[in-house]
Write a protein that holds these residues in place. Sequence first.
Motif, PDB file in Angstrom:
ATOM      1  N   ALA A   1       0.732  -1.189  -0.176  1.00 38.89           N
ATOM      2  CA  ALA A   1       0.118  -0.064   0.145  1.00 38.89           C
ATOM      3  C   ALA A   1       0.996   1.203   0.010  1.00 38.89           C
ATOM      4  O   ALA A   1       1.888   1.314   0.404  1.00 38.89           O
ATOM      5  CB  ALA A   1      -0.867   0.106   1.344  1.00 38.89           C
ATOM      6  N   ILE A   2       0.440   2.232  -0.610  1.00 42.44           N
ATOM      7  CA  ILE A   2       0.903   3.378  -0.672  1.00 42.44           C
ATOM      8  C   ILE A   2       0.089   4.657  -0.507  1.00 42.44           C
ATOM      9  O   ILE A   2      -1.019   4.447  -0.734  1.00 42.44           O
ATOM     10  CB  ILE A   2       1.916   3.767  -2.068  1.00 42.44           C
ATOM     11  CG1 ILE A   2       2.732   4.877  -2.027  1.00 42.44           C
ATOM     12  CG2 ILE A   2       0.840   3.852  -3.078  1.00 42.44           C
ATOM     13  CD1 ILE A   2       3.766   5.344  -3.088  1.00 42.44           C
ATOM     14  N   ILE A   3       0.524   5.835   0.522  1.00 38.24           N
ATOM     15  CA  ILE A   3      -0.270   7.007   0.668  1.00 38.24           C
ATOM     16  C   ILE A   3       0.653   8.303   0.402  1.00 38.24           C
ATOM     17  O   ILE A   3       1.614   8.394   1.032  1.00 38.24           O
ATOM     18  CB  ILE A   3      -0.780   7.112   1.820  1.00 38.24           C
ATOM     19  CG1 ILE A   3      -1.686   5.542   2.404  1.00 38.24           C
ATOM     20  CG2 ILE A   3      -1.387   8.244   2.237  1.00 38.24           C
ATOM     21  CD1 ILE A   3      -1.998   5.635   3.902  1.00 38.24           C
ATOM     22  N   ASN A   4       0.128   8.854  -0.760  1.00 38.10           N
ATOM     23  CA  ASN A   4       0.992  10.044  -0.975  1.00 38.10           C
ATOM     24  C   ASN A   4       0.922  11.208  -0.036  1.00 38.10           C
ATOM     25  O   ASN A   4      -0.181  11.468   0.623  1.00 38.10           O
ATOM     26  CB  ASN A   4       0.679  10.496  -2.536  1.00 38.10           C
ATOM     27  CG  ASN A   4       1.084   9.626  -3.560  1.00 38.10           C
ATOM     28  OD1 ASN A   4       1.957   8.796  -3.443  1.00 38.10           O
ATOM     29  ND2 ASN A   4       0.212   9.334  -4.520  1.00 38.10           N
ATOM     30  N   LEU A   5       1.811  11.827   0.113  1.00 33.58           N
ATOM     31  CA  LEU A   5       1.879  12.989   1.229  1.00 33.58           C
ATOM     32  C   LEU A   5       2.169  14.162   0.284  1.00 33.58           C
ATOM     33  O   LEU A   5       3.016  14.059  -0.771  1.00 33.58           O
ATOM     34  CB  LEU A   5       2.886  12.726   2.161  1.00 33.58           C
ATOM     35  CG  LEU A   5       2.694  11.586   3.228  1.00 33.58           C
ATOM     36  CD1 LEU A   5       3.591  11.286   4.131  1.00 33.58           C
ATOM     37  CD2 LEU A   5       1.265  11.675   4.000  1.00 33.58           C
ATOM     38  N   PRO A   6       2.220  15.306   0.962  1.00 34.56           N
ATOM     39  CA  PRO A   6       2.811  16.615   0.299  1.00 34.56           C
ATOM     40  C   PRO A   6       4.300  16.394   0.209  1.00 34.56           C
ATOM     41  O   PRO A   6       5.027  15.714   0.723  1.00 34.56           O
ATOM     42  CB  PRO A   6       2.268  17.677   1.084  1.00 34.56           C
ATOM     43  CG  PRO A   6       1.464  17.192   1.964  1.00 34.56           C
ATOM     44  CD  PRO A   6       1.600  15.684   2.018  1.00 34.56           C
ATOM     45  N   ALA A   7       4.903  17.460  -0.497  1.00 31.58           N
ATOM     46  CA  ALA A   7       6.481  17.526  -0.636  1.00 31.58           C
ATOM     47  C   ALA A   7       7.200  16.545  -1.224  1.00 31.58           C
ATOM     48  O   ALA A   7       8.149  16.142  -0.703  1.00 31.58           O
ATOM     49  CB  ALA A   7       7.109  17.930   0.797  1.00 31.58           C
ATOM     50  N   LYS A   8       6.752  15.842  -2.244  1.00 29.50           N
ATOM     51  CA  LYS A   8       7.132  14.582  -2.883  1.00 29.50           C
ATOM     52  C   LYS A   8       7.387  13.429  -2.155  1.00 29.50           C
ATOM     53  O   LYS A   8       8.461  12.710  -2.272  1.00 29.50           O
ATOM     54  CB  LYS A   8       8.557  15.088  -3.508  1.00 29.50           C
ATOM     55  CG  LYS A   8       8.509  16.247  -4.659  1.00 29.50           C
ATOM     56  CD  LYS A   8       9.585  16.404  -5.176  1.00 29.50           C
ATOM     57  CE  LYS A   8       9.595  17.552  -6.253  1.00 29.50           C
ATOM     58  NZ  LYS A   8      11.100  17.898  -6.720  1.00 29.50           N
ATOM     59  N   LEU A   9       6.770  13.330  -1.007  1.00 24.31           N
ATOM     60  CA  LEU A   9       6.742  12.141  -0.035  1.00 24.31           C
ATOM     61  C   LEU A   9       5.639  11.218  -0.034  1.00 24.31           C
ATOM     62  O   LEU A   9       4.482  11.440  -0.469  1.00 24.31           O
ATOM     63  CB  LEU A   9       7.080  12.709   1.308  1.00 24.31           C
ATOM     64  CG  LEU A   9       8.304  13.611   1.738  1.00 24.31           C
ATOM     65  CD1 LEU A   9       7.953  13.951   3.031  1.00 24.31           C
ATOM     66  CD2 LEU A   9       9.432  12.811   1.368  1.00 24.31           C
ATOM     67  N   ALA A  10       5.784  10.019   0.350  1.00 25.01           N
ATOM     68  CA  ALA A  10       4.730   8.932   0.315  1.00 25.01           C
ATOM     69  C   ALA A  10       5.296   8.144   1.653  1.00 25.01           C
ATOM     70  O   ALA A  10       6.391   7.809   1.997  1.00 25.01           O
ATOM     71  CB  ALA A  10       4.637   8.222  -0.703  1.00 25.01           C
TER      72      ALA A  10
END
Length: 161
Positions: free
Chosen positions: A56-65
Amino acid sequence: MKRINTLALLLVLGLCYAPAQAQLKGFGIGPYLESGVPVGSFSDAYNTGWGAGIGAIINLPAKLAVTGSVGYMQFSGESNIPDLKAIPVRFGLIFRSLPIIYLKAEAGAANYTGDGADGSAFILAPGVGVRLLKFDFQAKYEAWMKSGTNGFFGLKAGYYF
């Protein structure tokens, strides 16, 4: 350690059962296949390993996940050495250096199973990957540390829904 592994497994399974209609932006889940080529003293006793699981992957702000996975991995043993079987549970952080290329660092536990299984090993796994549409390809070095280090170079291919 078992309590952490149980919580991690429940988290990943909980993400698997999230309603399809929810459509959380920047969230993906899907199956993966991986292989691992043992290095160092680990290669003296074991051959190439194969595994599968769900990630699973959850994208975060600022090019992070944030990423997590649970799977099954098996390395076949040389001559009279029993196969090494484990259920790796990993969590990590992804940094997208370019739109489709990323750097990844994961940690977790490899829970040994099968004949002669003895506890868990701590996992560290840095890597680099490419995400093309819903396909994910990754190259990594993974170290399973318990009483010594079992290290391998791995390739992982996944598909995210």
